[in-house]
Design a protein around this motif. Structure first.
Motif, PDB file in Angstrom:
ATOM      1  N   LYS A 102       0.831  -1.194   0.000  1.00  0.00           N
ATOM      2  CA  LYS A 102       0.000   0.000   0.000  1.00  0.00           C
ATOM      3  C   LYS A 102       0.872   1.254   0.000  1.00  0.00           C
ATOM      4  O   LYS A 102       2.075   1.199   0.288  1.00  0.00           O
ATOM      5  CB  LYS A 102      -0.920   0.005   1.214  1.00  0.00           C
ATOM      6  CG  LYS A 102      -2.006  -1.059   1.200  1.00  0.00           C
ATOM      7  CD  LYS A 102      -3.065  -0.725   0.167  1.00  0.00           C
ATOM      8  CE  LYS A 102      -4.217  -1.707   0.215  1.00  0.00           C
ATOM      9  NZ  LYS A 102      -5.264  -1.374  -0.783  1.00  0.00           N
ATOM     10  N   GLU A 144      -3.839   6.237  -0.094  1.00  0.00           N
ATOM     11  CA  GLU A 144      -4.756   5.223  -0.593  1.00  0.00           C
ATOM     12  C   GLU A 144      -5.837   4.952   0.442  1.00  0.00           C
ATOM     13  O   GLU A 144      -5.650   5.151   1.638  1.00  0.00           O
ATOM     14  CB  GLU A 144      -4.005   3.914  -0.896  1.00  0.00           C
ATOM     15  CG  GLU A 144      -3.129   3.959  -2.127  1.00  0.00           C
ATOM     16  CD  GLU A 144      -2.569   2.580  -2.472  1.00  0.00           C
ATOM     17  OE1 GLU A 144      -3.297   1.590  -2.275  1.00  0.00           O
ATOM     18  OE2 GLU A 144      -1.417   2.508  -2.928  1.00  0.00           O
ATOM     19  N   VAL A 168      -8.194   2.549   2.728  1.00  0.00           N
ATOM     20  CA  VAL A 168      -7.863   1.325   3.457  1.00  0.00           C
ATOM     21  C   VAL A 168      -9.001   0.316   3.328  1.00  0.00           C
ATOM     22  O   VAL A 168     -10.180   0.700   3.226  1.00  0.00           O
ATOM     23  CB  VAL A 168      -7.592   1.625   4.953  1.00  0.00           C
ATOM     24  CG1 VAL A 168      -8.864   2.091   5.643  1.00  0.00           C
ATOM     25  CG2 VAL A 168      -7.022   0.411   5.663  1.00  0.00           C
TER      26      VAL A 168
END
Length: 281
Positions: free
Chosen positions: A33, A37, A39
């Motif tokens: 990740k 971004e 989750v």
């Protein structure tokens, strides 16, 4: 919420458009990740939403310790909450993680620090102490590090403190000392050994703890019934005399003087716990 910082594959820091932050844990939640971004909350096992201003401290702590200590502490806390049937204040994740990290560092450097309240904690916080002993086994199983048994006393204090809304560790330690001193006043005044297995002793201990918290918080029970105080005072003169010694002790140590209403409850508890112990003797 979006990723703000990735600590490792299992622990990340999130924030929303209002800059509210949350630390979450979950297996593989941070794998591959990047910051900003979204989750995947289906992977979240634990959320850390602690008091405002504490998130930065927890973040700083995580950056300077083995991240496994946070995961280990989480398991210890969840085990304790289950065994004690309580819900801890979320700040315990910060304070206990910091403590465990420091305890392990001391152990590895061969530094042995004694807990001066060991006896009192074993005696007055039995349930938390026994759970803390089991928590030490979690450390040993996970890290192959056998922390000293005495360390359970410090962990127990964290469990006790996390059950008291708005209190801090310093206050918890003070409460423990006050309760110990008040118990000793009763023992010496009556010249007896109290029956620690009796329900009256258990009730007395509970009353003394909350009494000590009220004393430290300067939140005494207001006087409402002077005639009841005079009645209880005359009915239980020896318990009243013992309670007066407690008042003297508190005044000498710069505490507030308990109200007569507070003394009514104290006298009754003293009479109950000593009456049963005296009869057994």
């Amino acid at each position: 919420m979006k990723i703000k910082k990735i600590f490792n594959n299992n622990v990340i820091l999130l924030s929303d458009e209002m800059d509210h932050e949350m630390i979450v844990m979950g297996k593989g939640i941070g794998f591959n990740k990047h910051n900003s971004e979204e989750v995947d909350f289906s992977k979240v096992d634990k959320k850390f939403v602690i008091d405002k201003g504490q998130t930065n401290k927890l973040t700083e702590l995580i950056e300077h310790i083995n991240i496994e200590y946070l995961e280990l502490t989480k398991d210890m806390i969840e085990y304790a909450e289950n065994k004690l049937a309580v819900s801890f204040n979320q700040n315990i994740y910060l304070t206990l993680t910091d403590h465990i990290s420091f305890a392990i560092t001391r152990y590895q450097e061969g530094i042995d620090i004694r807990n001066p309240l060991l006896w009192e904690i074993q005696k007055f916080h039995k349930e938390e102490y026994h759970v803390a002993l089991e928590a030490l086994k979690i450390v040993e199983e996970r890290l192959q590090i056998a922390l000293p048994t005495e360390e359970a006393a410090s962990i127990a204090l964290h469990f006790v403190n996390a059950q008291q809304s708005g209190s801090d560790m310093k206050q918890t330690i003070e409460v423990t000392k006050i309760v110990n001193d008040l118990i000793n006043i009763v023992k010496y005044h009556y010249g007896i050994k109290l029956d620690e297995n009796s329900i009256n002793y258990s009730r007395f201990m509970t009353h003394l703890r909350y009494f000590a918290y009220r004393i430290l918080s300067k939140e005494g029970i207001p006087d409402e019934n002077d005639s009841l105080f005079e009645q209880i005072k005359n009915r239980y003169p020896k318990a009243y005399s013992c309670a007066q010694k407690m008042v003297t002790y508190l005044e000498k140590n710069d505490r507030i003087t308990p109200t007569d209403e507070e003394l009514v409850y104290l006298i009754i508890h003293i009479h109950r716990v000593t009456n049963r112990s005296t009869n057994r003797s």
